[in-house]
Design an enzyme around this catalytic site. Structure first.
Site: not given
Lengths: 380, 380, 380, 380
Positions: C111, C139, C258, C305, C346, C359
């Site tokens: 976005s 998006e 949707d 994950h 992992k 961020d």
């Protein structure tokens, strides 16, 4: 719900609700155009420009740079156009009013490599006053005496204490640095006490009067320490040289406090005194005298509140950039958004302000590169 | 990779790696046993007990209560067993050594409903000394004069400023409260100045000596304000009554600072002075005198660092509970884990310590309910 | 404590504790040297280089770039040197083994303006596979149909809903964009169902077998959508063109969901099916086939994950860069440090890994500028 | 500024600005009244009641309990008053409409001791549907086979991997637990595949039709696993027994995914399929059928978005309680406030909603104690 083939109207109405026509002044989200020549190994200014329409904190970072550019480029009236009582605040070299910029930073930033960036701003008179926490004073001095080292957030405390290695996040400070600091500062404190006692003996109880400087204050002691350290790598040195006051009302809250504590034993029954009333008068007066006031606040806690509170004295700052990792949900001042300061009159309602949610070390080097250091300063 | 039916050994070896036998002292994770009678509308102590094996911050919260119970229940030697020079620190009513508990809190907690909880601890002498930020002093006094109100984090600042409503997170303080505070405090500041001037006139330059109390200090002024407010809802009132010192080195950083600033004009050329050197000596001396030292630190910034630093003077606290929302990644002292303080000698390597990552308002009422207020105190 | 002049030994021993000699390999903290020519309006690479010894997250950011440079520059054996069964994973244009890079991102990054940066990486085959959340798929497509706009974090939800403006942080998406998306995707879903039914009719119950592609999977549908959108601004377009699989096990969790929901009514009694077992086989197989595996994980939750879990199949990734704002204290996978993934196998114990607490929008543009986009790519 | 005695008007006007009269409906901040009998070792309900006027997150926590009490106590029309097509959603034992409560939780909560609390809610039919991440499914099953243990956030990953101990925050899961899980689940997967193949053979391509259940879905497999585990400590067991669907669109993202991956080799060329289209239809249909919808969302990521998205199908939930540690500044859905969901139509504009900023483990035990478990349930 049966598995019938009927499209559910409730859902489709909700999902496919029409929107109003997009207003003309809406700005499209877009990022870096990698077909451009300047899109590779980008320069700070180009990167910041591209971030303005990226959204989230990228946009906030870009806005922070815009606001900083506004505060540092604002130019008011010429001194000659002003009545004498209006001739307060800061003026540029040509005699025009400029923004009084209050910069605050927490101790850890001086421990980090950001010290060089902060020193650069002070060296080139790019800020007008500083508010720091105690560590932000002493770590600057200590770094002249001995370095701080890279460490790791997960080094166990017990082993470090055994070795005398003090951890600050992912940094390490050998405790010997503080021993050196003690050796350096004690003679200075002796001298300060001597001066205090001399002045008091001369002035008697008038030594406590407003116009007396018999009593030391944190900012006055910091200025002296900056003079004494006499080293171009130091923030305090340049602050002293450039007459940029550094405020630190809780100067005793750190290593200097330890040394002052020890000194009370050494000096007994005499005692050096540090008065904080004079300093609140000094910082508030700077705010009131300012033609315009800007805040650049790096971190939270006291340094943030202190600058905001000073700006209340002038009914609000004109520009405000906060950078910290605090959140508002706990009601802390550290985490409060600029808009909370607006409610108090600490930032003007029409001021340009932004908060960047980030560790300062992550963004301030880029911010300075794109603003204060976008060009080489013309002189020292 | 072909779609053959061969089970991939690399993957199954990695996924199905054998573990060592579970050591016998491992504790199983478990939660509330809802088949028990006390599992409904639980009491604080039962809830906290259940949380110890829940993991994440539930376990940390439970541990915080255990540590607080340890610090408040520790009982050392009887005074009569000690040499005279060892008879320092705190003693219980029966003459046994007890823990010196340093509690720190930020301003916002006094603005919040936690003030009643903090007052309860001071009223019942459950803590030995307090470190607060400036707002943590004045908001306690102001609340005696007029209430603080519930608001919302998202109320726009401009509208609030127009109405004179100051926002603190989701709280609102009418600005008239500060006007009332000014009316209340000015005569007291006048009196303080008068006392300072009298003492100085009597003592001359000796008025600055260590054993003189001519010069005010933050803790001394706070004690006086607690006496003057004379109201049982006040933390400061009980601190004065119970001789629990409240330290606030940056006392000028808030409304009291505004009033002191104004007062410099009113009193000119005389000026009230607040010395911070005496207070650092006082708080450090308490730490050194303590038989055992415990820290309960609610929030970050100066109040956290100040208590930790004081405990360095005794080579570390014995117990430490931090509650705040700060994170270590930005290298801030506010976000540092107790283990960072261990590296500095501010917490002993073998101390019991924990950090609860939470807004204090969310957990401290429960903590106090399960510890200090698990039983009704026997006397005021 | 009496006010005697005796220096307190307990305190001075604690404060002035000697430290061990500083080990030779210790690295000094230092920042930008502003006397250098490249210290003004800095380029990404120079800035990142300077940040390595700054401490806190600045150092982590610099390390992230080093690790990314390692993963993108690693060159293994030539195909001709390998046994046939060893000829798996990724190879560069000259036939040498290269790192299989798994990149994960959350919906909001698409976005934001970071979409252009992510698209750049896919366009130039700089990553090998992608894991995204559902919004990270739709998006990208919707932005081809209509733009997203800049908004503000504090715009009230009610007014926005009335106008049909959906808020994502400080971004706005007109709801009409989703209406356009519905118009665009329905015919494609019709076609997909048609193909499913045809294949199933041909294959019967064998249509569910491993080697059949009668049943759609999220990655297969995403690839088709990338082909259909056919637009060079799209991540999905380039992923399709460059055969870079995009995994999204919960593809129904968003607007595509949707549309699929609505489509079940339109298509009834037939129904498009999306199988997630084939995709877990596909992503795990890529991990097992990789010569070396690197992870670049932007954000938390499922995408983090899922990549880590895939790398367990090869007993751990060789390189890992996490960028997110999650914290470990709540025990979430989102907030877990790389070292937690080491305990699971992992990430390899000797892997190069780092977490940058930020961020993504704030740091990823700079990271890419200093690494993948430090030079103009030689070809599309 | 000269040191004259003139009170600065600019400052005093700003500081002493008059406020409007306090509106009558303003609520005073207050805390616990310790003079009350119930103020000691408080019960959950009393504590929560006291927190409502404390401010910050204490108030949010109290509000969360109020909203949960509203959603669980809402009582609509009696079934007999409703048209047949209106007889959808949930009804209480007496035939009255009740709220459909969607509860979401992340994997780590099942690993923690909160599992017992979540199980209690499902056991007593206090919620209507669940959305979980993959770990939230498998860890519930694995705990029936072997326990999880208390660990520490700072245990180094390498040592743990060597011992086969997997870390989840401050918890440890021996890898043998996963080996046991593999032994337990493989025969079940065999059986599931067998059923799939039988049904497909019978139905041919119609086996993919909407009304067929030949194809497994995550929710259907989870229900089967709940049946098979057959243990009263298990959330899945009670969900199966009480017909409470558990949705997990990315069910392959964890240990079950590993097992399904392995199973593709074992079963080759046949392959078990898990379709996510049927499940999106199922969860959305529950939302549309609900008389009222409430959300209790514990953690962030997919589980949060999935419940919100389902509630869009009914033009918004009526009640919403979020508990997580995410922040909005990075534009993540995890950190978005309820008001962002209002802009999307996922929460009604007039809904009662709150976000509590906290680690779930810290507050959910208290919340449940004060609401769902404020009284002993009358029956199982």
């Amino acid at each position: 719900m049966s598995n019938s083939g009927k499209l559910p109207g409730l859902a489709s109405d909700a999902v496919l609700k029409q929107s109003i026509p997009v207003p003309e002044d809406f700005e499209e989200v877009k990022g870096i155009d990698y077909s451009q020549d300047n899109a590779y190994n980008m320069r700070a200014k180009d990167l910041i420009a591209s971030m303005s329409t990226m959204g989230f904190q990228a946009s906030s970072l870009s806005k922070a740079c815009r606001i900083i550019d506004e505060m540092r480029s604002w130019k008011g009236k010429h001194k000659d156009e002003l009545e004498e009582h209006e001739q307060t605040g800061e003026f540029d070299d040509d005699g025009f009013q400029k923004t009084t910029i209050f910069m605050g930073y927490t101790s850890n930033l001086i421990s980090s490599g950001l010290r060089d960036t902060l020193r650069y701003l002070v060296q080139h008179k790019m800020v007008s006053a500083i508010v720091a926490s105690a560590g932000g004073i002493e770590e600057d001095l200590i770094k002249v005496l001995a370095p701080t080292y890279m460490g790791d957030f997960s080094l166990p405390g017990k082993g470090l204490r055994d070795q005398g290695m003090n951890r600050i996040g992912n940094l390490l400070v050998p405790n010997d640095n503080y021993c050196r600091f003690e050796e350096w500062i004690v003679p200075i404190l002796d001298k300060c006490l001597e001066e205090q006692q001399e002045a008091m003996k001369k002035l008697g109880s008038d030594g406590l009067n407003a116009d007396s400087d018999a009593i030391w204050t944190p900012s006055k002691l910091i200025d002296r320490l900056g003079k004494e350290i006499n080293d171009e790598s130091s923030v305090l040195y340049w602050a002293h040289k450039n007459k940029i006051p550094i405020f630190c009302p809780a100067l005793t809250d750190g290593s200097i406090g330890d040394m002052l504590f020890f000194h009370t034993f050494k000096a007994s029954p005499e005692q050096l005194r540090l008065d904080i009333v004079s300093d609140i008068r000094k910082v508030n007066s700077m705010s009131m005298a300012a033609s315009r006031a800007g805040m650049i606040i790096l971190g939270g806690g006291l340094i943030k509140h202190h600058i905001c509170n000073a700006c209340l004295m002038r009914n609000g700052a004109d520009y405000a950039v906060y950078i910290n990792t605090g959140q508002e949900f706990d009601g802390s001042d550290a985490g409060a958004r600029p808009d909370e300061a607006v409610s108090w009159g600490k930032i003007k309602a029409d001021a340009h302000s932004v908060k960047v949610y980030a560790d300062v070390s992550l963004v301030f080097p880029l911010i300075v590169a794109a603003t204060f250091a976008s060009e080489r300063p013309q002189s020292k």
